[in-house]
Design an enzyme around this catalytic site. Structure first.
Site, PDB file in Angstrom:
ATOM      1  N   ASP A 104      -1.058  52.962 -33.425  1.00 56.41           N
ATOM      2  CA  ASP A 104       0.331  52.569 -34.010  1.00 56.41           C
ATOM      3  C   ASP A 104       1.253  53.664 -33.974  1.00 56.41           C
ATOM      4  O   ASP A 104       0.840  54.621 -33.645  1.00 56.41           O
ATOM      5  CB  ASP A 104      -0.109  51.855 -35.357  1.00 56.41           C
ATOM      6  CG  ASP A 104       0.895  50.915 -35.771  1.00 56.41           C
ATOM      7  OD1 ASP A 104       2.045  50.628 -35.081  1.00 56.41           O
ATOM      8  OD2 ASP A 104       0.861  50.532 -37.215  1.00 56.41           O
ATOM      9  N   HIS A 105       2.489  53.527 -34.542  1.00 48.03           N
ATOM     10  CA  HIS A 105       3.727  54.184 -34.536  1.00 48.03           C
ATOM     11  C   HIS A 105       3.193  55.671 -34.396  1.00 48.03           C
ATOM     12  O   HIS A 105       2.299  56.398 -35.101  1.00 48.03           O
ATOM     13  CB  HIS A 105       4.169  54.407 -36.060  1.00 48.03           C
ATOM     14  CG  HIS A 105       5.116  53.062 -36.307  1.00 48.03           C
ATOM     15  ND1 HIS A 105       6.051  52.733 -35.875  1.00 48.03           N
ATOM     16  CD2 HIS A 105       4.382  51.839 -36.599  1.00 48.03           C
ATOM     17  CE1 HIS A 105       6.507  51.479 -36.017  1.00 48.03           C
ATOM     18  NE2 HIS A 105       5.535  51.064 -36.612  1.00 48.03           N
ATOM     19  N   ASP A 139       6.900  55.544 -30.970  1.00 47.06           N
ATOM     20  CA  ASP A 139       8.298  55.175 -31.602  1.00 47.06           C
ATOM     21  C   ASP A 139       9.291  56.375 -31.905  1.00 47.06           C
ATOM     22  O   ASP A 139       9.055  57.116 -32.776  1.00 47.06           O
ATOM     23  CB  ASP A 139       7.731  54.701 -32.983  1.00 47.06           C
ATOM     24  CG  ASP A 139       8.989  54.139 -33.776  1.00 47.06           C
ATOM     25  OD1 ASP A 139      10.112  54.261 -33.468  1.00 47.06           O
ATOM     26  OD2 ASP A 139       8.595  53.767 -35.057  1.00 47.06           O
ATOM     27  N   GLU A 169       9.611  51.379 -29.375  1.00 45.95           N
ATOM     28  CA  GLU A 169      10.545  50.613 -30.470  1.00 45.95           C
ATOM     29  C   GLU A 169      12.129  51.117 -30.312  1.00 45.95           C
ATOM     30  O   GLU A 169      12.532  51.818 -29.967  1.00 45.95           O
ATOM     31  CB  GLU A 169      10.072  50.849 -31.831  1.00 45.95           C
ATOM     32  CG  GLU A 169      10.827  50.381 -32.744  1.00 45.95           C
ATOM     33  CD  GLU A 169      10.193  50.478 -34.132  1.00 45.95           C
ATOM     34  OE1 GLU A 169       8.985  50.134 -34.277  1.00 45.95           O
ATOM     35  OE2 GLU A 169      10.883  50.275 -35.249  1.00 45.95           O
ATOM     36  N   GLU A 177       5.803  52.470 -43.397  1.00 48.26           N
ATOM     37  CA  GLU A 177       4.204  52.450 -43.088  1.00 48.26           C
ATOM     38  C   GLU A 177       3.628  53.970 -42.776  1.00 48.26           C
ATOM     39  O   GLU A 177       4.110  54.367 -41.799  1.00 48.26           O
ATOM     40  CB  GLU A 177       4.092  51.609 -42.111  1.00 48.26           C
ATOM     41  CG  GLU A 177       2.703  51.197 -41.606  1.00 48.26           C
ATOM     42  CD  GLU A 177       2.695  50.228 -40.399  1.00 48.26           C
ATOM     43  OE1 GLU A 177       2.490  48.966 -40.909  1.00 48.26           O
ATOM     44  OE2 GLU A 177       2.897  50.309 -39.431  1.00 48.26           O
ATOM     45  N   HIS A 223       8.617  46.699 -42.643  1.00 46.90           N
ATOM     46  CA  HIS A 223       7.163  46.936 -43.014  1.00 46.90           C
ATOM     47  C   HIS A 223       6.886  46.809 -44.436  1.00 46.90           C
ATOM     48  O   HIS A 223       7.791  46.977 -44.978  1.00 46.90           O
ATOM     49  CB  HIS A 223       6.762  48.567 -42.521  1.00 46.90           C
ATOM     50  CG  HIS A 223       6.889  48.772 -41.265  1.00 46.90           C
ATOM     51  ND1 HIS A 223       7.510  49.930 -40.518  1.00 46.90           N
ATOM     52  CD2 HIS A 223       6.096  48.398 -39.835  1.00 46.90           C
ATOM     53  CE1 HIS A 223       7.314  49.891 -39.250  1.00 46.90           C
ATOM     54  NE2 HIS A 223       6.257  49.028 -39.148  1.00 46.90           N
ATOM     55  N   HIS A 261       6.787  43.681 -35.352  1.00 45.33           N
ATOM     56  CA  HIS A 261       6.278  44.697 -36.435  1.00 45.33           C
ATOM     57  C   HIS A 261       6.612  44.041 -37.748  1.00 45.33           C
ATOM     58  O   HIS A 261       7.529  43.372 -37.866  1.00 45.33           O
ATOM     59  CB  HIS A 261       6.960  46.248 -36.506  1.00 45.33           C
ATOM     60  CG  HIS A 261       6.164  46.825 -35.239  1.00 45.33           C
ATOM     61  ND1 HIS A 261       5.668  48.125 -35.586  1.00 45.33           N
ATOM     62  CD2 HIS A 261       6.131  46.844 -33.913  1.00 45.33           C
ATOM     63  CE1 HIS A 261       5.120  48.658 -34.546  1.00 45.33           C
ATOM     64  NE2 HIS A 261       5.392  47.749 -33.450  1.00 45.33           N
ATOM     65  N   GLY A 262       6.245  44.412 -38.960  1.00 48.60           N
ATOM     66  CA  GLY A 262       6.198  44.038 -40.200  1.00 48.60           C
ATOM     67  C   GLY A 262       5.990  42.705 -40.289  1.00 48.60           C
ATOM     68  O   GLY A 262       7.014  41.975 -40.940  1.00 48.60           O
ATOM     69  N   SER A 264       3.712  40.977 -41.857  1.00 47.81           N
ATOM     70  CA  SER A 264       3.245  40.577 -43.285  1.00 47.81           C
ATOM     71  C   SER A 264       4.389  40.043 -44.007  1.00 47.81           C
ATOM     72  O   SER A 264       5.506  40.578 -44.123  1.00 47.81           O
ATOM     73  CB  SER A 264       2.652  41.857 -44.068  1.00 47.81           C
ATOM     74  OG  SER A 264       1.521  42.425 -43.221  1.00 47.81           O
ATOM     75  N   ASN A 283       1.906  42.603 -35.506  1.00 50.17           N
ATOM     76  CA  ASN A 283       1.534  43.606 -36.408  1.00 50.17           C
ATOM     77  C   ASN A 283       1.003  43.121 -37.690  1.00 50.17           C
ATOM     78  O   ASN A 283       2.144  42.389 -38.248  1.00 50.17           O
ATOM     79  CB  ASN A 283       2.070  44.751 -36.569  1.00 50.17           C
ATOM     80  CG  ASN A 283       2.164  45.559 -35.304  1.00 50.17           C
ATOM     81  OD1 ASN A 283       1.737  45.253 -34.114  1.00 50.17           O
ATOM     82  ND2 ASN A 283       2.729  46.905 -35.118  1.00 50.17           N
ATOM     83  N   THR A 286      -0.221  45.346 -43.949  1.00 57.96           N
ATOM     84  CA  THR A 286      -0.321  44.938 -45.475  1.00 57.96           C
ATOM     85  C   THR A 286      -1.026  43.798 -46.015  1.00 57.96           C
ATOM     86  O   THR A 286      -1.800  44.030 -46.921  1.00 57.96           O
ATOM     87  CB  THR A 286       1.462  45.044 -45.827  1.00 57.96           C
ATOM     88  OG1 THR A 286       1.970  45.812 -45.314  1.00 57.96           O
ATOM     89  CG2 THR A 286       1.495  44.904 -47.339  1.00 57.96           C
TER      90      THR A 286
HETATM   91 ZN   LIG Z   1       5.240  49.075 -37.240  1.00 57.37          ZN
END
Ligand SMILES: [Zn+2]
Length: 358
Positions: A104-105, A139, A169, A177, A223, A261-262, A264, A283, A286
């Site tokens: 990830d990032h 990112d 990104e 995050e 996020h 992304h984000g 959740s 993704n 959370t």
């Molecule tokens: Zn992310």
């Protein structure tokens, strides 16, 4: 429809999986893991639902995976990610599904982390013909586009010969995050949270001839889980990006592998709309963290004595069978399996695994 062998994908099998998502109109959840418990819960959930899956680790997650007690944090981030990857390589085949292994990032200061992991993939590739990871994320969305793309291009040049991909990104995902985050301004239009389709086209024209690139575009996603209303979700940005690329390159539908992304806290309609525009990876961090905590916490709260005493004070009864870590960790895992079952359903990936034993 193409099939792949169960296990970690790379090269042609990675491309086949992205294509299956696009053609089938579904996406795979990408879950951030922090230890063998979370990895196993994800594999179990994917196998039970007949779905392929994406397992990813953040730099902080990798540090934790190696052990917070290791004094050299930079080294621990590399070893933790490698340890997780080896765990998945060993077990994923047994679960009979295909897995995309990803990090990830990583912003500019974390490029040395990725460089070390790519070196490990190069060693692995020489020895076995397969890289350690399927893809990495770089990112640099807070930097000027030219710098973001130039650095991404040079990393992708190292990844491509290994059959690995790069996720970049464009535009920034709001919220925070794992220490990497961007401010949400209350009341502002938050224009920096929305990707411009012409930037996506520029990225695609530079990077896609080099290797497999996927793009996390920002369309008001954040996020973490926030009270709704601060940022408006505009999934049409994803569609406009696909259209811009399709027109300029005269390719078939949905040329771009897009990443959400984000995810959740998003509604079913928002997710389904984003997937219909070519999102193949969503993704989930959370919500899965909460699911694990909820399951384990529920168990702890219903057996409070076992978490304070080895022997019940009044009855003298041993509490070993209740505080055994396998009991409460398993409750966390079961809760993750349940929550992920919902995600596979929402993303449309249930029963769509393309992995077959040959
Ligand atoms: Zn992310």
């Amino acid at each position: 429809m193409s099939q792949v062998s169960p296990g970690v994908v790379s090269g042609a099998s990675y491309l086949a999986l992205i294509r299956a998502c696009h053609e089938g109109g579904y996406a795979l959840p990408a879950i951030n893991v922090v230890g063998t418990d979370s990895v196993n819960a994800v594999l179990e959930a994917a196998a039970r639902n007949g779905s392929d899956v994406i397992i990813q680790i953040s730099n902080g997650g990798a540090r934790f995976y190696a052990g917070e007690g290791l004094p050299d944090a930079a080294r621990a981030r590399v070893l933790g990610a490698a340890s997780m990857a080896r765990h998945v390589h060993l077990l994923a085949k047994e679960y009979g599904i295909a897995v995309i292994l990803h990090t990830d990032h990583a912003d500019r200061k974390l490029i040395p982390w990725l460089d070390d992991l790519i070196t490990m993939s190069e060693d692995e590739f020489r020895a076995t013909g397969k890289p350690l990871f399927t893809s990495h994320m770089l990112d640099l969305s807070t930097e000027p586009l030219e710098e973001n793309l130039a650095t991404s291009a040079s990393m992708l040049k190292r990844l491509a010969p290994l059959g690995m991909g790069l996720e970049i990104e464009l535009g920034v995902t709001g919220g925070e995050e794992d220490g990497i985050g961007h401010d949400l301004e209350e009341g502002a239009d938050n224009a920096h949270l929305y990707t411009q389709p012409e930037d996506v086209l520029k990225a695609w024209e530079l990077l896609s001839p080099i290797g497999t690139v996927s793009i996390a575009a920002s369309f008001g996603n954040v996020h973490g889980v926030y009270k709704p209303g601060n940022v408006q979700l505009r999934p049409e940005i994803l569609k406009n990006s696909q259209d811009a690329v399709q027109k300029a390159t005269q390719s078939g539908p949905k040329p771009l592998p897009l990443v959400f992304h984000g995810g959740s806290g998003s509604t079913l309609e928002e997710i389904r709309e984003a997937v219909s525009y070519g999102v193949f990876k969503m993704n989930l961090d959370t919500d899965i963290q909460f699911a694990f905590a909820h399951g384990a916490g529920r168990y702890v709260l219903s057996h409070p004595a076992a978490f304070q005493h080895q022997i019940e004070p009044e009855t003298g009864k041993p509490l070993k069978s209740l505080y055994d870590p396998r009991k409460w960790l398993r409750e966390g895992e079961k809760s993750v399996v349940e929550r992920l079952t919902e995600s596979f359903e929402t993303l449309g990936s249930r029963g769509r695994s393309i992995a077959r034993k040959s």
